[in-house]
Design a protein around this motif. Sequence first.
Motif, short mmCIF file in Angstrom:
data_model
loop_
_atom_site.label_atom_id
_atom_site.label_comp_id
_atom_site.label_asym_id
_atom_site.label_seq_id
_atom_site.Cartn_x
_atom_site.Cartn_y
_atom_site.Cartn_z
N ILE A 1 0.84 -1.21 0.00
CA ILE A 1 0.00 0.00 0.00
C ILE A 1 0.87 1.25 0.00
CG2 ILE A 1 -1.76 1.27 1.28
CD1 ILE A 1 -2.71 -1.40 2.40
N GLY A 2 0.52 2.20 -0.84
CA GLY A 2 1.26 3.45 -0.96
C GLY A 2 2.22 3.44 -2.13
N GLY A 3 2.72 4.61 -2.48
CA GLY A 3 3.68 4.70 -3.57
C GLY A 3 5.03 4.12 -3.18
N LYS A 4 5.75 3.61 -4.16
CA LYS A 4 7.03 2.95 -3.87
C LYS A 4 8.05 3.92 -3.28
CE LYS A 4 10.53 0.01 -6.03
NZ LYS A 4 10.96 -0.66 -7.28
N GLU A 5 8.06 5.16 -3.76
CA GLU A 5 9.02 6.14 -3.29
C GLU A 5 8.51 6.89 -2.06
OE1 GLU A 5 12.02 6.38 -4.48
OE2 GLU A 5 11.64 4.87 -6.03
N LYS A 6 7.22 7.22 -2.06
CA LYS A 6 6.66 8.05 -0.99
C LYS A 6 6.17 7.24 0.22
CE LYS A 6 5.12 11.75 -4.08
NZ LYS A 6 3.94 12.56 -4.53
N ASN A 7 5.83 5.98 -0.01
CA ASN A 7 5.25 5.15 1.06
C ASN A 7 4.06 5.86 1.72
OD1 ASN A 7 6.99 2.76 1.11
ND2 ASN A 7 8.60 4.21 1.63
#
Length: 272
Positions: free
Chosen positions: A74-80
Amino acid sequence: MPFFIIAQNYPTKPSNYVTDLSGTLSNSEQNSLNTKLAAFEKSTSNQIFIFVAPSLNGSDMASLSQEIFHAWRIGGKEKNNGLLVAIFINDRKFRIQTGYGLEGALPDILTKKIQDEEMRPYFKKGDYYAGINNGIDKLIYYSQNEFKAEELEAKNDDWIGWVFGYAANLLLLCIYLYLLLRKKAKKRKPITKNVLMTLAIVLALVPCIGAIILFFMLIFLGEIKSSGGGSYSSSSDSSYSSYDSSSSSDSGSSFDGGGGGDSGGGGSSSDW
């Protein structure tokens, strides 16, 4: 889309933002939430997933929620920048698991407050959709409008300390003036004594009145900031309409799942 359910009773990959294994939410309710969360991700890149299950089956809720968070990435790979709302109907427990990227905007103290004040009352009445929807609205708002609870509390503490310090200094000044006037009263005429006493009273009352006015102004401003429930901004509700389920987009057509999975931001648990 069929799911492969593993030992912990959750799908290895969600088909949408809402996964209800308990049959608690109707299709229209799931579609409404999916549409809202799809629009939210499109607008902010933040991802919120909802998981509703009949029971924990003996699992630890925090550990299971974190496991699902990582499994679904869950969440973006870079931003988490992801968040999971996990609800277990028969256990009457639920948790908000936060990704590291949303930790600043959604600290544990805030997610706990949202759970207890915005979701639990509806869950107690058996209105799970209303509780979830209301909680999601708050999470959406505060993910974009950072909560300043600690900063506000620190400012209030500073003002309170200032007021008490001012009052202490004023008290010492009054004692000093009283002793001074009492000492000199024997050497001066009564009219001089009265004039000095009047002057001292005026000098003492002017700053005292100012402090009182300032004190009530601070209380008034505090009431304005705290209106709308606890420390929530009273204007927050007006921001929810942009993610309303009335959007005409297909909530499932562009669903790609998550790409992050770092839940190092923590989370909060509650029950009803």
